[in-house]
Design an enzyme around this catalytic site. Structure first.
Site, short mmCIF file in Angstrom:
data_model
loop_
_atom_site.label_atom_id
_atom_site.label_comp_id
_atom_site.label_asym_id
_atom_site.label_seq_id
_atom_site.Cartn_x
_atom_site.Cartn_y
_atom_site.Cartn_z
CB CYS A 176 -0.94 0.01 1.21
SG CYS A 176 -0.09 -0.05 2.80
CG ASN A 177 2.58 2.68 2.86
OD1 ASN A 177 1.71 3.50 2.65
ND2 ASN A 177 2.66 1.98 3.97
CB ALA B 84 -11.40 -11.33 5.22
#
Length: 569
Positions: free
Chosen positions: A50-51, A193
């Site tokens: 995500c980064n 999840a």
């Protein structure tokens, strides 16, 4: 070694670019396939979190490799090359190795020292192995990166400095209160999840929430996670799974919600969040906004400023109220006036200046001059009484958005009664986080491992040449023994064996010291030229050397595949 990495991360690009430059699983597969199909690259692996998005490749030309990898990243991320280029970084050879090892240790993470990146590196390697885009170089690189990361966590206290992004986010939500005390008894909603959502659910359960509700598009995964939480020995939490269409209803019950999905659009809009908290605080949900200036004079009413402890609107409307001389205190006691002055003094210069027109400034100067003329000196400024401001109520709903692109509308930041922490606010908070003393130890570990990796790669680079040299020597021995058999056909087997062994020992002794030494020299920085020198000195066939190298690569690939198969068993 011609290792090249081109990428962007939270350190080089703003969140607005990162959230648009995400790669789906299918896009990662296509990116790897297109990279190895391109001319400069022979191996490829992609690390996408995500980064960060980083493309690693073994290239034969630096400049062509940078151009090709940058173009491929732009094509598959959906962000134009012109827009993406200013945020890209490039590392080559030893610098690329140093970068990945630092990433593996958590030194380049948003939260320094976090250990989740090791799992993401492992997944990146597994994907490249499955697609057969990782050869000897990238296999060795990623395997040693994993070992380096594990060594850093086991030999230092970097874990004390590092937290998971989930833990750091919950600490920001708790606003200085211990997470366990803040979370105790709360109802939590976890949307998603996957690995990050699972970690969030487990962290909340251990922190003492009363209930965890898991919403996911795949019901089986949500139910499995709920079962794991319920059966856990270290928690006493009620956990259940719900479908995604139940999220709006569950949000009305939740005290805290964590979202981390792979959705390309918003999962929670500002309207949905506002509806969920409507009525919780006893008042309709409002939006935090600057009070607009009044149309008549360009000034907002004095009592309407956010944080102002006094309502001066009634006084301001009273007859005789002005900003000049004694008339300024008409209808207002001195304590009230000074409390308001104390609040103004604590405000920003910009706000005070914005509320003064040239006419007001002129009146103030005139009033001050009149006071000096009458009294002969400037009036003393009395110390104002401290203003006690009413504490703001705790937010009715706490939201943690760990997705990239974002799951929760950024407009939620402006809703009263709601606290949102997202990737962007985490990046700002982590910039001020203290670094642990152990970080220096980790940096030394990284430096040692980079040096060891470089030496091993340089030594491995000359190994096919040494093998080819020994193969050539063995062929010479075999040819000479065959010639001896033709000249001395009467030799018995024992004599032939003794002669053969003697010749081989002579050859081995002649080659032993030079080959050992050349491996040592090749392992040192700048030792890449020794392989070429060896090939030139002994007139070795380049194709023979290449054949040995290909055989080694096949052995490496087979070993990797066997290890994966054993893991599945």
């Amino acid at each position: 070694m011609s290792l090249l990495v081109v990428g962007l991360s939270h350190r080089s690009a703003p969140v607005s670019v990162l959230e648009r430059a995400t790669l789906t699983a299918d896009a990662q597969v296509k990116l790897l396939q297109d990279t190895v199909a391109a001319e400069p690259a022979t191996e490829a692996a992609v690390l996408a979190t995500c980064n960060r998005i980083e493309l690693y490749a073994d290239v034969d030309k630096f400049h062509a490799g940078v151009a090709e990898l940058s173009t491929l990243l732009a094509q598959h991320s959906g962000v134009g090359l012109e827009e993406l280029t200013p945020y890209l970084y490039v590392h080559y050879e030893d610098r690329a190795v140093h970068h990945l090892f630092s990433v593996a240790c958590g030194l380049d993470s948003m939260v320094v020292g976090e250990g989740q990146i090791l799992g993401q590196i492992k997944d990146a390697l597994a994907t490249a192995q499955e697609l057969h885009t990782a050869g000897r170089l990238l296999n060795d690189l990623f395997q040693q990166a994993l070992r380096t990361g594990k060594r850093a966590h086991s030999e230092t206290g970097i874990d004390r400095a590092g937290q998971s992004l989930v833990t750091f986010g919950l600490e920001q939500l708790s606003a200085g209160t211990a997470v366990e005390a803040w979370a105790k008894g709360k109802r939590a909603l976890v949307i998603g999840a996957g690995s990050m959502s699972s970690l969030a659910a487990a962290t909340l359960a251990r922190a003492g929430v009363a209930e965890v509700v898991i919403a996911n598009r795949t019901p089986d995964r949500a139910e499995r996670l709920a079962q794991i939480l319920t059966e856990g020995d270290d928690t006493d939490v009620l956990a259940r799974a719900v479908p995604m269409d139940a999220v709006p209803a569950e949000l009305t019950r939740a005290d805290v919600a964590v979202s981390c999905t792979g959705a390309t659009g918003l999962v929670l809009t500002a309207e949905a969040v506002a509806a969920a908290v409507e009525g919780r605080t006893g008042t309709p949900v409002a939006v935090r906004e600057e009070t607009p200036a009044s149309a008549a004079g360009g000034l907002a009413p004095a009592g309407t400023d956010e944080g102002c402890p006094l309502d001066l609107s009634a006084v301001q409307g009273a007859t005789g109220f002005s900003v000049m001389g004694e008339a300024a205190v008409a209808g207002m006691d001195a304590a009230t006036l000074e409390q308001h002055a104390a609040w103004v003094d604590r405000g920003t210069v910009d706000r005070r200046d914005s509320r003064r027109t040239p006419e007001v400034e002129a009146e103030l100067i005139t009033a001050l001059a009149a006071t000096v003329a009458a009294g002969g000196r400037l009036p003393e400024r009395r110390r104002p009484e401290p203003v006690v401001e009413a504490p703001r109520p705790a937010p009715a709903l706490a939201l943690l958005d760990l997705a990239m692109p974002r799951d929760i509308d950024a407009a939620v930041h402006r809703l009263l009664g709601v606290r949102l922490v997202d990737i962007e606010s985490l990046a700002e908070a982590s910039a001020d986080a203290p670094m642990a003393a152990d970080v220096d130890l980790v940096r030394r570990i990284v430096a040692d491992e980079v040096a060891a990796f470089g030496a091993a790669q340089r030594a491995a680079h000359i190994t096919p040449t040494v093998v080819a040299l020994r193969t050539m020597a063995a062929d010479v021995v075999a040819n000479e023994i065959a010639r001896l058999d033709g000249r001395l056909p009467g030799l018995d087997e024992k004599q032939r064996g003794e002669i053969t062994q003697t010749v081989r020992r002579v050859v081995d002794k002649l080659l032993h010291a030079p080959t050992v030494r050349v491996k040592q020299l090749a392992a040192e920085p700048g030792g890449a030229g020794y392989a070429d020198a060896l090939r030139t000195l002994f007139d070795l066939d380049p194709e023979t050397v290449a054949a040995v190298s290909r055989a080694d690569d096949r052995d490496t690939s087979d070993s990797t595949e066997n290890a994966k198969n054993r893991g599945r068993e």
